[in-house]
Design an enzyme around this catalytic site. Structure first.
Site, PDB file in Angstrom:
ATOM      1  N   HIS A 251       0.869  -1.176   0.000  1.00 55.14           N
ATOM      2  CA  HIS A 251       0.000   0.000   0.000  1.00 55.14           C
ATOM      3  C   HIS A 251       0.907   1.227   0.000  1.00 55.14           C
ATOM      4  O   HIS A 251       1.144   1.861   1.017  1.00 55.14           O
ATOM      5  CB  HIS A 251      -0.939  -0.010   1.198  1.00 55.14           C
ATOM      6  CG  HIS A 251      -2.202  -0.766   0.940  1.00 55.14           C
ATOM      7  ND1 HIS A 251      -3.163  -0.309   0.058  1.00 55.14           N
ATOM      8  CD2 HIS A 251      -2.646  -1.951   1.415  1.00 55.14           C
ATOM      9  CE1 HIS A 251      -4.162  -1.179   0.011  1.00 55.14           C
ATOM     10  NE2 HIS A 251      -3.870  -2.186   0.823  1.00 55.14           N
TER      11      HIS A 251
ATOM     12  N   ASP B  50      -4.898   1.822   2.078  1.00 56.50           N
ATOM     13  CA  ASP B  50      -5.210   1.140   3.335  1.00 56.50           C
ATOM     14  C   ASP B  50      -5.761   2.127   4.359  1.00 56.50           C
ATOM     15  O   ASP B  50      -6.700   1.829   5.100  1.00 56.50           O
ATOM     16  CB  ASP B  50      -3.974   0.425   3.883  1.00 56.50           C
ATOM     17  CG  ASP B  50      -2.745   1.324   3.973  1.00 56.50           C
ATOM     18  OD1 ASP B  50      -2.710   2.402   3.322  1.00 56.50           O
ATOM     19  OD2 ASP B  50      -1.791   0.970   4.692  1.00 56.50           O
TER      20      ASP B  50
ATOM     21  N   HIS C  19      11.514   3.042 -28.660  1.00 58.65           N
ATOM     22  CA  HIS C  19      12.194   1.796 -29.039  1.00 58.65           C
ATOM     23  C   HIS C  19      12.267   1.706 -30.554  1.00 58.65           C
ATOM     24  O   HIS C  19      11.257   1.829 -31.255  1.00 58.65           O
ATOM     25  CB  HIS C  19      11.436   0.579 -28.501  1.00 58.65           C
ATOM     26  CG  HIS C  19      11.315   0.561 -27.011  1.00 58.65           C
ATOM     27  ND1 HIS C  19      12.356   0.219 -26.184  1.00 58.65           N
ATOM     28  CD2 HIS C  19      10.274   0.883 -26.201  1.00 58.65           C
ATOM     29  CE1 HIS C  19      11.960   0.308 -24.920  1.00 58.65           C
ATOM     30  NE2 HIS C  19      10.705   0.722 -24.907  1.00 58.65           N
TER      31      HIS C  19
ATOM     32  N   TYR D  53      -8.242   8.561 -17.089  1.00 63.68           N
ATOM     33  CA  TYR D  53      -9.057   9.295 -16.119  1.00 63.68           C
ATOM     34  C   TYR D  53      -9.356  10.698 -16.649  1.00 63.68           C
ATOM     35  O   TYR D  53      -8.455  11.381 -17.124  1.00 63.68           O
ATOM     36  CB  TYR D  53      -8.329   9.521 -14.795  1.00 63.68           C
ATOM     37  CG  TYR D  53      -7.786   8.339 -14.048  1.00 63.68           C
ATOM     38  CD1 TYR D  53      -7.905   7.043 -14.504  1.00 63.68           C
ATOM     39  CD2 TYR D  53      -7.126   8.543 -12.844  1.00 63.68           C
ATOM     40  CE1 TYR D  53      -7.386   5.986 -13.794  1.00 63.68           C
ATOM     41  CE2 TYR D  53      -6.602   7.492 -12.118  1.00 63.68           C
ATOM     42  CZ  TYR D  53      -6.724   6.211 -12.599  1.00 63.68           C
ATOM     43  OH  TYR D  53      -6.208   5.176 -11.878  1.00 63.68           O
TER      44      TYR D  53
ATOM     45  N   GLU E  66       0.179   7.877  11.499  1.00 62.35           N
ATOM     46  CA  GLU E  66      -1.198   7.491  11.813  1.00 62.35           C
ATOM     47  C   GLU E  66      -1.932   8.495  12.704  1.00 62.35           C
ATOM     48  O   GLU E  66      -3.157   8.421  12.838  1.00 62.35           O
ATOM     49  CB  GLU E  66      -1.196   6.109  12.488  1.00 62.35           C
ATOM     50  CG  GLU E  66      -0.687   5.016  11.562  1.00 62.35           C
ATOM     51  CD  GLU E  66      -0.396   3.704  12.282  1.00 62.35           C
ATOM     52  OE1 GLU E  66      -0.464   2.644  11.631  1.00 62.35           O
ATOM     53  OE2 GLU E  66      -0.083   3.737  13.490  1.00 62.35           O
TER      54      GLU E  66
END
Length: 429
Positions: free
Chosen positions: A129, A134, A276, A332, A408
């Site tokens: 993560h 998470d 390439h 997106y 956290e």
């Protein structure tokens, strides 16, 4: 009692009600903070790639059911949708969290460090993560618990969208994203407004960042094949060199940003990430393949950039006697925060974070599939601080890296602001 007195009385009553709801949220958030951190650590230690989030989805579904929330599983393959019915009539507010991890091998020395491996694009890799999903899941699980505990006071319904595959789907030949699939399966049909957050490893805990209007870029994939005529490297006049032509095309792309895009309104990016062609030092090859990324803000700018890429590549190739095949794959759309909704929720964000803790985000050239929800209904997407207090953002590992780390202590603000969004929006509608 005259009309003015009645109006003032009603306004005062609404303010008192909102204040009480926020106070209740603050208390509940403090009570479950440790639980949210434990959920996050468990999810972090057991990461899953896009459309493979089976363990995470079960954890989420079991938790929502334990709260008495109506649950639908296997939405957009592994997504989970929960609906909390409020005690009073009102709008439906959607809250979103993305569940997938990345093919990154973790280097951070944590007790809950990921040691999971998987096969991605045919290669064995670690899974981590490394973008904070998470955290998003754990926070939204906590918000669900907070709001379920006060559902009788909610003037409307809450729809919890636990979405797979924000980073894309790890399946051969498939290019789509979790939010797009969720929308296609109808999750937004009964929604009035949608909110989401993203943890930021380089924003200090306790801070919230956002901006009205375009916030994150739309992203598209670019593929170009330049066809020339193979020749001996010692006699280039006998062929058409696709390598030189490709170099001229790449240089030509720089004029799109420098001369075509109004950069006083919003930036744009055209990056060729790989080229390439050829196999030997003295052979001019027959063709060259290029791939790259395009970043734009809004449909109008996107259309302009796509048009100029195609014109520049094809015409430069033609001028050299070569041919360019241009393929642009839309991915997106730009993440655009609804201006009216953003203005409405500004005081809510300030109330949650406090004076001096609300930032105006710059335009971010990264992308988010939250934008698909915003195409359906008004949406607001914010940044939540996850860097330790006093940290240096220039020295803090960024997202999508093996050293990505989140403090956290910032989770409780996420619990509060997402819950505030619900009760305040309901109170204004």
């Amino acid at each position: 009692m005259n009309k003015l007195t009645i109006v003032l009385f009603l306004i005062s009553g609404m303010a008192f009600s909102q204040s009480k709801l926020r106070s209740d949220i603050d208390q509940r958030a403090a009570e479950i903070e440790d639980k949210v951190i434990e959920w996050r650590r468990d999810i972090h230690q057991n990461p899953e790639l896009g459309n493979q989030e089976f363990r995470t989805a079960k954890k989420v579904a079991d938790h929502l059911r334990s709260l008495g929330i109506e649950v639908t599983e296997e939405v957009a393959v592994t997504g989970v949708v929960g609906v909390l019915q409020g005690g009073k009539p009102g709008p439906t507010v959607a809250l979103r969290a993305d569940m997938d991890a990345l093919p990154v091998t973790e280097r951070v020395d944590l007790p809950f460090k990921s040691t999971v491996t998987a096969t991605y694009n045919g290669q064995e890799t670690g899974v981590m993560h490394a973008c904070g999903h998470d955290t998003h899941v754990a926070i939204l699980m906590g918000v669900a618990e907070i709001l379920a505990g006060m559902k009788d006071d909610l003037a409307g319904n809450v729809k919890f969208l636990f979405q797979p595959a924000e980073e894309g789907i790890n399946e051969p030949g498939v290019t789509t994203w979790g939010a797009k699939q969720m929308v296609e399966e109808g999750v937004m049909e009964d929604v009035d407004a949608v909110f989401g957050l993203h943890i930021g490893s380089q924003m200090e805990v306790g801070k919230i960042g956002y901006r009205s209007g375009p916030a994150l870029a739309g992203v598209d994939e670019l593929e170009i094949t330049v066809h020339g005529t193979q020749a001996h490297g010692a006699s280039p006049w006998s062929g058409v060199d696709p390598i030189v032509t490709s170099a001229q095309i790449i240089n030509g792309f720089q004029t799109i940003i420098a001369r075509n895009v109004n950069i006083t309104e919003a930036p744009a990016i055209v990056t060729v990430g790989a080229i390439h062609g050829g196999i030997r030092h003295n052979i001019i090859p027959e063709k060259v393949d290029m791939i790259g990324t395009i970043r734009t803000f809004g449909d109008e700018q996107q259309a302009l950039v796509h048009k100029r890429i195609t014109e520049i590549a094809t015409h430069i190739a033609e001028s050299a006697g070569a041919k360019a095949d241009v393929r642009i794959k839309k991915m997106y759309p730009s993440t655009i925060n609804d201006p009216e909704l953003t203005e409405m929720m500004g005081p809510t964000i300030l109330a949650a974070a406090g004076d001096g803790n609300v930032l105006t985000n710059p335009l971010i050239t990264g992308a988010e599939d939250f934008s698909f929800y915003q195409r359906e209904k008004p949406g607001l997407f914010i940044s939540l601080g996850g860097m330790k207090k006093g940290g240096d953002p220039t020295k803090t590992p960024s997202h999508h890296t093996p050293d990505f780390y989140i403090d956290e202590s910032g989770f409780i603000l996420g619990l509060r602001v997402m819950s505030y969004f619900v009760v305040d929006y309901m109170g204004m509608n």
